[in-house]
Design an enzyme around this catalytic site. Structure first.
Site, PDB file in Angstrom:
ATOM      1  N   TYR A  47     101.509 -51.107 -43.029  1.00 16.63           N
ATOM      2  CA  TYR A  47     102.862 -51.631 -43.113  1.00 16.63           C
ATOM      3  C   TYR A  47     102.880 -53.059 -43.657  1.00 16.63           C
ATOM      4  O   TYR A  47     103.883 -53.508 -44.202  1.00 16.63           O
ATOM      5  CB  TYR A  47     103.535 -51.597 -41.744  1.00 16.63           C
ATOM      6  CG  TYR A  47     103.851 -50.202 -41.243  1.00 16.63           C
ATOM      7  CD1 TYR A  47     103.481 -49.073 -41.954  1.00 16.63           C
ATOM      8  CD2 TYR A  47     104.517 -50.006 -40.045  1.00 16.63           C
ATOM      9  CE1 TYR A  47     103.759 -47.799 -41.497  1.00 16.63           C
ATOM     10  CE2 TYR A  47     104.800 -48.743 -39.577  1.00 16.63           C
ATOM     11  CZ  TYR A  47     104.426 -47.638 -40.305  1.00 16.63           C
ATOM     12  OH  TYR A  47     104.711 -46.379 -39.853  1.00 16.63           O
ATOM     13  N   LYS A  88      90.718 -42.580 -36.672  1.00 14.85           N
ATOM     14  CA  LYS A  88      90.295 -41.507 -37.587  1.00 14.85           C
ATOM     15  C   LYS A  88      88.970 -41.945 -38.208  1.00 14.85           C
ATOM     16  O   LYS A  88      88.803 -42.027 -39.424  1.00 14.85           O
ATOM     17  CB  LYS A  88      91.365 -41.267 -38.660  1.00 14.85           C
ATOM     18  CG  LYS A  88      91.160 -39.996 -39.472  1.00 14.85           C
ATOM     19  CD  LYS A  88      91.249 -38.726 -38.635  1.00 14.85           C
ATOM     20  CE  LYS A  88      91.136 -37.493 -39.531  1.00 14.85           C
ATOM     21  NZ  LYS A  88      91.025 -36.252 -38.746  1.00 14.85           N
ATOM     22  N   ASP A 117      94.519 -36.810 -34.992  1.00 15.93           N
ATOM     23  CA  ASP A 117      95.069 -35.459 -35.036  1.00 15.93           C
ATOM     24  C   ASP A 117      94.845 -34.736 -33.713  1.00 15.93           C
ATOM     25  O   ASP A 117      95.717 -34.009 -33.223  1.00 15.93           O
ATOM     26  CB  ASP A 117      94.488 -34.661 -36.199  1.00 15.93           C
ATOM     27  CG  ASP A 117      92.995 -34.844 -36.391  1.00 15.93           C
ATOM     28  OD1 ASP A 117      92.399 -35.710 -35.730  1.00 15.93           O
ATOM     29  OD2 ASP A 117      92.410 -34.111 -37.212  1.00 15.93           O
ATOM     30  N   ASP A 172     102.959 -45.608 -34.683  1.00 13.61           N
ATOM     31  CA  ASP A 172     104.350 -45.323 -35.007  1.00 13.61           C
ATOM     32  C   ASP A 172     104.641 -43.843 -34.818  1.00 13.61           C
ATOM     33  O   ASP A 172     105.660 -43.448 -34.246  1.00 13.61           O
ATOM     34  CB  ASP A 172     104.618 -45.749 -36.448  1.00 13.61           C
ATOM     35  CG  ASP A 172     106.099 -45.783 -36.785  1.00 13.61           C
ATOM     36  OD1 ASP A 172     106.928 -45.540 -35.892  1.00 13.61           O
ATOM     37  OD2 ASP A 172     106.430 -46.053 -37.951  1.00 13.61           O
ATOM     38  N   ASP A 184     106.573 -41.923 -31.189  1.00 21.01           N
ATOM     39  CA  ASP A 184     107.764 -41.092 -31.314  1.00 21.01           C
ATOM     40  C   ASP A 184     107.511 -39.687 -30.780  1.00 21.01           C
ATOM     41  O   ASP A 184     108.388 -39.072 -30.172  1.00 21.01           O
ATOM     42  CB  ASP A 184     108.216 -41.025 -32.776  1.00 21.01           C
ATOM     43  CG  ASP A 184     109.067 -42.222 -33.170  1.00 21.01           C
ATOM     44  OD1 ASP A 184     109.218 -43.132 -32.337  1.00 21.01           O
ATOM     45  OD2 ASP A 184     109.557 -42.260 -34.307  1.00 21.01           O
TER      46      ASP A 184
END
Length: 353
Positions: A142, A187, A219, A243, A247
């Protein structure tokens, strides 16, 4: 205690729920003899419309001079639907995090006994689920170097050792205050940035022998949150993964309108609901104010006002048990309560208890 609060209502339903958060803080202050003052400031689309900047210098000054920021939401469809817009409301949120040094986002995920049936997961899976997601907030893709062309585009997912160390220390502190279990999500089998995260975490875990540390690919973590949400106690991860996972975690409770968050770091701490601006509901008096009100509880607890924070949490639980709820979580046949009515009920309960 004397507190100066910067009040940033923002866009969409933000002004409606902001009023309720302020009213709850004022009720608590009156009950416990605290001196709480407020300074309002513009952010997001409201700030763009007024001065052309989603996070103006005046707002930054007000935030820096405050003890805490109580923020609501940013976002407006007129920017969402214009891919050519150079200035967007969300840029104000990113600028606020960066300029206030808010590198740690704390999102508790919990379920409410009276609302288990609203979760998209089976009740036996989510019952007593209670964990905290800690998201690094000012690094990664970001904020990394970017390029956007007609045929090629890229974002840089850059992290430094110091950025990783400081967020991990916060995560370990939370784990020590809870059930002493920390899951580091990365990851590392694919990404170099994730291997830095894992290497630093493996070096640091020896400093916290009282905390069980485990590692999980993002994942797998996304899958495990659905299959076994009670596995987690404290989860820490980088900005982009965080992020997405936070959610996902918000859905476990049955409504995004129930979950607060805090952003902390080197500057003024910020407290906000996670649900966004929901512009379709603007002005309709249907938005759930509970996440904003629970953000007030987190704000109070940040300043070691634990009794006050607990009272706010009890008031929210009592409102749910009494079926004083906005439409999206109301029981079939239950009375209609809007944003204002739920907020007022909670204020009156605090005054009476």
């Amino acid at each position: 205690m004397k507190l100066n609060i910067a009040l940033l209502a923002g866009d969409g339903i933000g002004p409606e729920i902001s009023v309720q958060g302020r009213a709850v803080l004022e009720a608590v202050a009156q009950k416990f003899g605290h001196d709480i003052s407020f300074r309002e400031a513009l952010v997001g689309a409201a700030a763009i419309d007024a001065v052309g900047d989603p996070f103006p210098q005046e707002t930054l000054t007000i935030c820096r001079e405050a003890d805490a920021v109580l923020f609501s939401a940013v976002g407006d469809p007129k920017y969402d639907n214009d891919p050519t817009a150079k200035v967007r409301p969300e840029q104000g949120l990113l600028a606020m995090r960066k300029q206030l040094g808010l590198y740690a986002n704390i999102r508790p995920v919990q379920t409410f006994k009276s609302l288990l049936h609203l979760s998209p997961l089976r009740e036996e899976l989510v019952r007593e689920a209670d964990f905290v997601c800690i998201r690094e907030l000012t690094g990664g893709m970001y904020f990394g170097e970017k390029h956007e062309g007609t045929d090629e585009a890229w974002d840089t997912n850059k992290y430094t050792r110091s950025e990783v160390e400081r967020i991990l220390r916060i995560a370990y502190q939370y784990a020590r205050m809870r059930r002493r279990h920390l899951t580091v999500v990365d990851k590392a089998n694919v990404l170099a940035s994730s291997r830095l995260w894992r290497n630093v975490a493996q070096e640091m875990m020896g400093e916290y022998p009282d905390v069980q540390t485990d590692f999980m690919y993002v994942d797998n973590a996304a899958m495990r949150m659905i299959q076994e949400p009670r596995f987690f106690d404290v989860m820490v991860t980088e900005n982009t993964f965080g992020d997405i996972l936070t959610d996902e975690g918000s859905c476990i409770s049955g409504s995004m309108g129930l979950l607060p968050s805090a952003s902390t770091g080197s500057g003024t701490p910020l407290f906000e609901p996670i649900h966004g601006s929901w512009p379709q509901a603007k002005g309709k008096n249907i938005a759930n104010p509970l996440a904003q009100i629970l953000s007030v509880a987190m704000l109070l607890e940040h300043f070691a006002l634990s009794e006050e924070g607990a009272l706010v949490r009890r008031a929210v639980n009592e409102s749910l048990e009494a079926n004083v709820r906005t439409p999206e979580i109301q029981v079939p046949g239950g009375a209609h309560y809007g944003t204002r009515e739920v907020g007022q009920w909670i204020v009156e309960w605090i005054r009476a208890n």
